[in-house]
Enzyme design. Sequence first.
Site, mmCIF file in Angstrom:
data_model
loop_
_atom_site.group_PDB
_atom_site.id
_atom_site.type_symbol
_atom_site.label_atom_id
_atom_site.label_comp_id
_atom_site.label_asym_id
_atom_site.label_seq_id
_atom_site.Cartn_x
_atom_site.Cartn_y
_atom_site.Cartn_z
ATOM 1 N N ASP A 200 1.518 0.079 -14.493
ATOM 2 C CA ASP A 200 2.015 -0.983 -12.626
ATOM 3 C C ASP A 200 2.157 -2.389 -14.008
ATOM 4 O OD1 ASP A 200 1.798 1.414 -12.107
ATOM 5 O OD2 ASP A 200 -0.218 0.523 -10.598
ATOM 6 N N TYR B 238 -10.319 7.282 -6.928
ATOM 7 C CA TYR B 238 -8.709 6.840 -8.240
ATOM 8 C C TYR B 238 -10.682 6.611 -9.746
ATOM 9 C CZ TYR B 238 -6.146 4.235 -11.346
ATOM 10 O OH TYR B 238 -5.567 4.129 -12.700
ATOM 11 N N GLY C 142 0.848 -1.149 0.033
ATOM 12 C CA GLY C 142 -0.172 -0.130 -0.485
ATOM 13 C C GLY C 142 1.187 1.130 0.206
HETATM 14 C C1 GLA Z 1 -2.020 3.692 -9.708
HETATM 15 C C2 GLA Z 1 -2.594 3.010 -10.786
HETATM 16 C C3 GLA Z 1 -1.995 3.070 -12.442
HETATM 17 C C4 GLA Z 1 -1.841 4.328 -12.312
HETATM 18 C C5 GLA Z 1 -1.808 5.171 -11.129
HETATM 19 C C6 GLA Z 1 -1.597 7.009 -11.488
HETATM 20 O O1 GLA Z 1 -0.976 3.490 -10.032
HETATM 21 O O2 GLA Z 1 -2.423 1.623 -10.877
HETATM 22 O O3 GLA Z 1 -2.522 2.592 -13.281
HETATM 23 O O4 GLA Z 1 -3.464 4.848 -13.350
HETATM 24 O O5 GLA Z 1 -2.382 5.129 -10.054
HETATM 25 O O6 GLA Z 1 -0.476 7.137 -12.526
#
Ligand code: GLA
Length: 392
Positions: free
Chosen positions: A186, A236, A136
């Site tokens: 990611d 988000y 986290g």
């Molecule tokens: C998180 C999400 C990614 C991206 C970032 C913000 O890490 O998993 O896909 O959207 O936030 O850049």
Amino acid sequence: MARRTCEPVSGVVAEARRVYQETFGGSAGVAVCAPGRVNLIGEHTDYNQGLVLPMALPLVTVMVGSKTSGQSCSVATTAESADEPRKVDFDLPTDTAPLIRVEPAWANYVKGVVQHYRARPLPAFKAVIASNVPLGGGLSSSASLEVAVYTFLQQLCPDDGDKVAKALACQQAEHTHAGMPCGIMDQFVSVLGKEGHALLIDCRSLEASAVPMADPDVVILITNSNVRHSLTGSEYPSRRKQCEKAAAILGKSSLREATVQDLEDAKDRLDSETYRRARHVIEEIERTARAAEALRGGAYQEFGKLMVESHNSLRDLYEVSCPELDALVTAAMDVDGVFGSRMTGGGFGGCTVTLLQAEATERAMKHIEGRYSGCPTFYITTPSEGARVLSV
Ligand code: GLA
């Protein structure tokens, strides 16, 4: 001072093997690892088909295990903070009985990847997961877990080896089994990361180019604020929706297709919050392209300036920063020899990333620690390789 260079992968593997022996007896036949990531610039652009510039970290999630007979899988985690229980059993999915989301939360990442794995028939397995990616902390502990599980399954039942499809399957697992509608950054960099390089990923074409980043005089310092505000859950997805709404009003398939001029022309038709969100994304995509160029040319001052612009935009327009991250960036920017600093990842806590001259590293950590009201953790990092199989 709480600082870490990164514990070597071998230490994480040894821990996983020890717990495997304790839990299942014998030794595991397969060992793999997948890295966390830090994003240098290009934040909240991936789900807008934009550009991102992350690098894979030397911090990894390791999975060790073996095939077993029958239908029942057994997976344990060494994570101290994982919700109980630390070992789960589940049956392989079938067409009529897919794996669904149930507690404990950590195991859903495993089940999600098993569900979305791209080859069949999967054998049952027993395995242990260990990680030194802070959970986290905004360094993609979840993507590294998903990609580790996928890489592990590839050893038991090989797929076609398509790496982009692998990243997409892991992203899908996060959507369906963790309920987080993340972009592709990611998982992509955890699969395709390259030692000594950042990756400029075009999230529209899903093509990437490696940008060298191995100058011994330059350091990438990650500072974990060690705070996580609980807003992330709803903020988000709501940002994602606002971006989609803005693109629709602009008549574009995504904000990647829009220019600042398009946005200005449509300003009257957008509420001020949606306008600010879109403005961040459109400018951030452009900043990321310029930053990659600057990095290729060794123009660190320019790169640093763009990092700070990115942070300010995330704070003021996208509103995903928090006082702790702002304080860490301000403190870093006080220090001589620091090129730039910004929050990294989704926001509302987690980490900052700072680019600085190697000789300024000690000075910077000392100053940041003195200025920060909380207790930061530092990682001095280098761009590392993506997911890989380890010898057993
Ligand atoms: C998180 C999400 C990614 C991206 C970032 C913000 O890490 O998993 O896909 O959207 O936030 O850049």
